[in-house]
Write a protein that holds these residues in place. Structure first.
Motif, short mmCIF file in Angstrom:
data_model
loop_
_atom_site.label_atom_id
_atom_site.label_comp_id
_atom_site.label_asym_id
_atom_site.label_seq_id
_atom_site.Cartn_x
_atom_site.Cartn_y
_atom_site.Cartn_z
N GLY A 228 -13.15 -23.18 11.80
CA GLY A 228 -13.91 -24.35 12.21
C GLY A 228 -13.11 -25.39 12.94
N GLU A 229 -11.89 -25.02 13.36
CA GLU A 229 -11.02 -25.95 14.09
C GLU A 229 -11.30 -25.84 15.59
OE1 GLU A 229 -7.19 -24.60 12.82
OE2 GLU A 229 -7.42 -25.38 10.78
N THR A 230 -12.55 -26.02 15.95
CA THR A 230 -12.97 -25.73 17.33
C THR A 230 -12.34 -26.67 18.35
OG1 THR A 230 -14.96 -27.07 16.95
CG2 THR A 230 -15.14 -24.70 16.58
N GLY A 231 -11.98 -27.88 17.92
CA GLY A 231 -11.33 -28.81 18.83
C GLY A 231 -9.93 -28.38 19.22
N GLU A 232 -9.34 -27.47 18.43
CA GLU A 232 -7.99 -26.99 18.71
C GLU A 232 -7.98 -25.72 19.56
OE1 GLU A 232 -5.39 -28.81 17.69
OE2 GLU A 232 -6.92 -30.20 16.97
N VAL A 233 -9.14 -25.13 19.81
CA VAL A 233 -9.21 -23.91 20.60
C VAL A 233 -8.85 -24.22 22.05
CG1 VAL A 233 -10.75 -22.08 21.47
CG2 VAL A 233 -10.99 -22.92 19.11
N THR A 234 -7.93 -23.44 22.63
CA THR A 234 -7.55 -23.67 24.03
C THR A 234 -8.57 -23.01 24.93
OG1 THR A 234 -6.07 -21.73 23.98
CG2 THR A 234 -5.11 -23.86 23.47
N ARG A 235 -9.18 -23.81 25.74
CA ARG A 235 -10.29 -23.33 26.59
C ARG A 235 -9.76 -22.86 27.93
NH1 ARG A 235 -15.03 -25.71 24.34
NH2 ARG A 235 -16.23 -24.62 25.96
N ALA A 236 -10.42 -21.84 28.47
CA ALA A 236 -10.04 -21.28 29.77
C ALA A 236 -10.69 -22.11 30.88
CB ALA A 236 -10.50 -19.84 29.86
#
Length: 319
Positions: A311-319
């Motif tokens: 649930g740490e979606t803010g930490e996911v590195t986006r392409a």
């Protein structure tokens, strides 16, 4: 790529499969195995009994395969029968089916369910096992204090061969989708309503997830190395889950034509590329890995998959 070239490429796959599939089937006769263990509906309090019964069934399957002269299948079954393995289900017949649990499912706050792609069977199961184990190790290290996690490796369908006619059609996915829906409904009962479930779908497994997506009670649906889902867009999946997608820089699936064409009365291909802007998924980085590297320890992809599950979606590195 022009439509004419796309159709020619898909026809080439079908022609190759028409030759390869009969030869492959002829080279591998049926392997005897017992029917699955007869169990009442599994609950949190009966998990250990279910694990034990399915391990015993895998051990019996190993003995039957050995007596049949198939040492490879006997070894695969025997490994699954080891005391440390937690088998939520096991069926040694045919290509085989198994659901394996990593972690304490009865107490898990966060659960990830992995759906594999082509060429996954009991004979090749170890690589799928390693992917699930790798994810669970990462989750255990990364989870905040007090958060319990579990990973389920769901080989609940007969996957297509990579070189086969079925791998470019939705047929196996359509067969598998009801089983996946039923499994996830049962998981909700087993794990409890407050447990957050993430569905991670690799390769052809993303077609299965796409066909099953409508109404699934999961928080996140993640597509990695996907040839497509059969839907034109994330909205077309008709799921309330957040839809994510990623592809490694060296993944050959990027070369697969992302089209859907009716040939000989069958729909061939899976439509829009899930990492394309037009699909509308949340695209994240997967590093420079290839088609089999999404769960590789230390990889960018594994780090992001773990963040999504936790649930740490803010930490996911986006392409």
């Amino acid at each position: 790529m022009s439509l004419r070239r796309v159709i020619r490429a898909l026809l080439a796959v079908l022609v190759t499969a028409a030759v390869a599939v009969p030869l492959t089937a002829a080279a591998r006769p049926g392997i005897p195995a017992p029917a699955p263990a007869a169990l009442p509906p599994v609950t949190a309090t009966t998990l250990e009994q279910a694990y034990a019964a399915n391990r015993a069934n895998a051990e019996l399957a190993a003995r039957m395969a050995a007596a049949h002269g198939d040492a490879h299948r006997a070894t695969a079954d025997r490994e699954l029968a080891a005391p440390s393995r937690k088998l939520l289900s096991f069926d040694g017949r045919g290509a085989g089916r198994v659901t394996e649990v990593f972690g304490d499912l009865a107490r898990a706050d966060r659960v990830a369910v992995l759906v594999p792609g082509s060429d996954t069977s009991l004979d090749t199961y170890e690589r799928f096992h390693e992917a699930a184990a790798s994810l669970h190790r990462r989750l255990a290290r990364q989870a905040p204090a007090g958060t319990s996690t579990a990973v389920l490796a769901w080989l609940g369908y007969t996957t297509p061969g990579t070189v086969s006619a079925t791998v470019v059609t939705r047929d196996r996915a359509d067969e598998a989708a009801p089983s996946l829906r039923e499994f996830l409904r049962g998981l909700r009962v087993l794990a409890g309503p407050d447990t957050r479930v993430t569905l991670l779908c690799h390769s052809y497994g993303s077609v299965v997830c796409g066909r099953a997506a409508d109404g699934l009670e999961v928080e996140d649906l993640v597509l990695v190395g996907s040839p497509g889902t059969g839907a034109d867009s994330a909205a077309g999946l008709r799921t309330r889950a957040r839809v994510w997608a990623a592809r490694g820089a060296d993944d050959w699936v990027a070369e697969v034509p992302h089209v859907s064409v009716d040939l000989f009365g069958t729909t061939v291909g899976f439509g829009t590329d899930p990492v394309s802007p037009s699909f509308g998924a949340r695209v994240f980085t997967a590093g420079d890995g290839g088609h089999s590297d999404y769960f590789r320890p230390g990889s960018v992809s594994l780090a992001n998959l773990s963040r999504i599950v936790l649930g740490e979606t803010g930490e996911v590195t986006r392409a």
